[in-house]
Scaffold this motif. Sequence first.
Motif, PDB file in Angstrom:
ATOM      1  N   GLY A   1       0.828  -1.201   0.000  1.00 53.73           N
ATOM      2  CA  GLY A   1       0.000   0.000   0.000  1.00 53.73           C
ATOM      3  C   GLY A   1       0.858   1.245   0.000  1.00 53.73           C
ATOM      4  O   GLY A   1       0.575   2.210  -0.704  1.00 53.73           O
ATOM      5  N   SER A   2       1.940   1.221   0.797  1.00 51.93           N
ATOM      6  CA  SER A   2       2.834   2.375   0.851  1.00 51.93           C
ATOM      7  C   SER A   2       3.523   2.608  -0.482  1.00 51.93           C
ATOM      8  O   SER A   2       3.687   3.744  -0.929  1.00 51.93           O
ATOM      9  CB  SER A   2       3.885   2.163   1.946  1.00 51.93           C
ATOM     10  N   LEU A   3       3.937   1.510  -1.135  1.00 50.99           N
ATOM     11  CA  LEU A   3       4.593   1.649  -2.434  1.00 50.99           C
ATOM     12  C   LEU A   3       3.633   2.201  -3.477  1.00 50.99           C
ATOM     13  O   LEU A   3       3.994   3.042  -4.308  1.00 50.99           O
ATOM     14  CB  LEU A   3       5.141   0.291  -2.888  1.00 50.99           C
ATOM     15  N   ALA A   4       2.361   1.724  -3.417  1.00 55.05           N
ATOM     16  CA  ALA A   4       1.365   2.212  -4.368  1.00 55.05           C
ATOM     17  C   ALA A   4       1.118   3.693  -4.163  1.00 55.05           C
ATOM     18  O   ALA A   4       1.007   4.468  -5.116  1.00 55.05           O
ATOM     19  CB  ALA A   4       0.060   1.427  -4.203  1.00 55.05           C
ATOM     20  N   THR A   5       1.045   4.106  -2.901  1.00 55.95           N
ATOM     21  CA  THR A   5       0.826   5.511  -2.588  1.00 55.95           C
ATOM     22  C   THR A   5       2.018   6.350  -3.009  1.00 55.95           C
ATOM     23  O   THR A   5       1.873   7.443  -3.550  1.00 55.95           O
ATOM     24  CB  THR A   5       0.578   5.681  -1.073  1.00 55.95           C
ATOM     25  N   ALA A   6       3.221   5.817  -2.782  1.00 60.82           N
ATOM     26  CA  ALA A   6       4.435   6.550  -3.161  1.00 60.82           C
ATOM     27  C   ALA A   6       4.517   6.755  -4.664  1.00 60.82           C
ATOM     28  O   ALA A   6       5.044   7.766  -5.135  1.00 60.82           O
ATOM     29  CB  ALA A   6       5.655   5.797  -2.658  1.00 60.82           C
ATOM     30  N   ALA A   7       3.988   5.800  -5.426  1.00 65.04           N
ATOM     31  CA  ALA A   7       4.034   5.893  -6.881  1.00 65.04           C
ATOM     32  C   ALA A   7       2.940   6.790  -7.444  1.00 65.04           C
ATOM     33  O   ALA A   7       2.959   7.119  -8.625  1.00 65.04           O
ATOM     34  CB  ALA A   7       3.910   4.496  -7.493  1.00 65.04           C
ATOM     35  N   TYR A   8       1.979   7.175  -6.602  1.00 69.67           N
ATOM     36  CA  TYR A   8       0.843   7.962  -7.068  1.00 69.67           C
ATOM     37  C   TYR A   8       1.291   9.347  -7.539  1.00 69.67           C
ATOM     38  O   TYR A   8       2.085  10.000  -6.867  1.00 69.67           O
ATOM     39  CB  TYR A   8      -0.169   8.125  -5.933  1.00 69.67           C
ATOM     40  N   PRO A   9       0.780   9.820  -8.683  1.00 68.44           N
ATOM     41  CA  PRO A   9      -0.100   9.111  -9.618  1.00 68.44           C
ATOM     42  C   PRO A   9       0.713   8.461 -10.739  1.00 68.44           C
ATOM     43  O   PRO A   9       1.632   9.072 -11.279  1.00 68.44           O
ATOM     44  CB  PRO A   9      -0.974  10.231 -10.162  1.00 68.44           C
ATOM     45  N   ASP A  10       0.368   7.237 -11.100  1.00 68.26           N
ATOM     46  CA  ASP A  10       1.078   6.564 -12.191  1.00 68.26           C
ATOM     47  C   ASP A  10       0.153   6.223 -13.357  1.00 68.26           C
ATOM     48  O   ASP A  10       0.505   5.446 -14.231  1.00 68.26           O
ATOM     49  CB  ASP A  10       1.789   5.302 -11.675  1.00 68.26           C
TER      50      ASP A  10
ATOM     51  N   GLY B   1       2.449  15.751 -12.381  1.00 69.08           N
ATOM     52  CA  GLY B   1       3.180  14.984 -13.388  1.00 69.08           C
ATOM     53  C   GLY B   1       2.358  13.851 -13.970  1.00 69.08           C
ATOM     54  O   GLY B   1       2.884  12.784 -14.290  1.00 69.08           O
ATOM     55  N   ALA B   2       1.059  14.079 -14.087  1.00 70.18           N
ATOM     56  CA  ALA B   2       0.161  13.048 -14.623  1.00 70.18           C
ATOM     57  C   ALA B   2      -0.925  13.717 -15.454  1.00 70.18           C
ATOM     58  O   ALA B   2      -1.202  14.906 -15.296  1.00 70.18           O
ATOM     59  CB  ALA B   2      -0.470  12.252 -13.492  1.00 70.18           C
ATOM     60  N   SER B   3      -1.537  12.945 -16.329  1.00 72.24           N
ATOM     61  CA  SER B   3      -2.655  13.470 -17.113  1.00 72.24           C
ATOM     62  C   SER B   3      -3.915  13.481 -16.253  1.00 72.24           C
ATOM     63  O   SER B   3      -4.165  12.548 -15.487  1.00 72.24           O
ATOM     64  CB  SER B   3      -2.899  12.598 -18.350  1.00 72.24           C
TER      65      SER B   3
ATOM     66  N   LEU C   1      -3.088  15.826  -3.352  1.00 76.04           N
ATOM     67  CA  LEU C   1      -4.052  16.477  -4.229  1.00 76.04           C
ATOM     68  C   LEU C   1      -4.374  17.885  -3.736  1.00 76.04           C
ATOM     69  O   LEU C   1      -4.512  18.816  -4.531  1.00 76.04           O
ATOM     70  CB  LEU C   1      -5.334  15.644  -4.319  1.00 76.04           C
ATOM     71  N   ASN C   2      -4.476  18.041  -2.430  1.00 78.64           N
ATOM     72  CA  ASN C   2      -4.751  19.366  -1.871  1.00 78.64           C
ATOM     73  C   ASN C   2      -3.625  20.340  -2.175  1.00 78.64           C
ATOM     74  O   ASN C   2      -3.853  21.490  -2.566  1.00 78.64           O
ATOM     75  CB  ASN C   2      -4.973  19.269  -0.359  1.00 78.64           C
TER      76      ASN C   2
END
Length: 327
Positions: free
Chosen positions: A24-33, A64-66, A272-273
């Motif tokens: 979960g931490s890795l997924a959050t760290a990669a956000y947004p991919d 850094g994401a669409s 996001l904020n």
Amino acid sequence: MQFRQDAKNLFALLVLAACVAMSGSLATAAYPDRVIKIIVPFAPGGGTDAIARVLAQEMAKHLGASIIIENKPGAGTIIGAQAVAAAEPDGYTLLMGTFAHAVNPSLNAKLPFDPHKDFAPIALVARSPNIVVVNPKSSFRSVADLIAAAKAEPDKISYGTFGTGTSAHLAGEMFKRMAKVNMTMVPYKGSAPAITDLIGGQIQVMFTTIASAASLIEGGQLRALAVTTAERSPAFAQLPTVAETGLPGFEAETWYGLFAPAKTPPDIIDRLNRSAAKAVQADAFKKLSVNEGLVLIAAPPQEFGRYYRSEVERWRKVIEDAGIKVE
């Protein structure tokens, strides 16, 4: 023997929990991919759509994401909001919420989502007053004039709205309640036909948005009496507030805020904020703010949450007192 087996089982569970937490931490760290989607619960081309598109454009630069806009109009914004409430809480599906999101719980006996439990506030992006306008040939030159005339001839003065439960409608209902007057509400299918009839003399007043009236005020086709917010608007700094000119405590405004599905990780909400806060500082947003009469904010999630709850309660009383329901 049993003790060793229990210990092994406990160790396995701890390892599994650690792996889940790490993933979960890795997924959050990669956000947004991947692509982020902001759902706008209105048709393309309106004020909310314009604000969401500029917000998406500027936030994409920082993240850094669409970011794409998906318009899901219908049922007074309920269809779009429902889509976000049902989405995965991963930060990739967001809602451009408005004033309607705060009044729908009171206008509708049942909603397909819980407006408090199914959404996580991200940022209150901007607020904007409505503006009290009359025909330039009208004898009303102040809110006090309007109140006096409404008291002298109950129900004779009519005000136009652009839909049940809209800010123009509910600001008018709040005005009637606080001023203790009776005026006749005339519903229209949009602000344009209502303003056309106001200019033509078929109705006497509107509590409309600055975006819909600003150019007509500047061109002399409408006369502005006051703004509906607690403070004066930078867009019309010379205009008093309704509260200043006869109704202390009167406050009504439109607003735009970003929501995520509930249970979206706090660090994604925070990212996001921060992105939204940077976005509203961009020149493109500042230009839009002039056109739409916006006060740019990008308030943090906790503050936005408190504001949203206060808006729900503010309008619940108005809606209940007036007996307003969506048919």
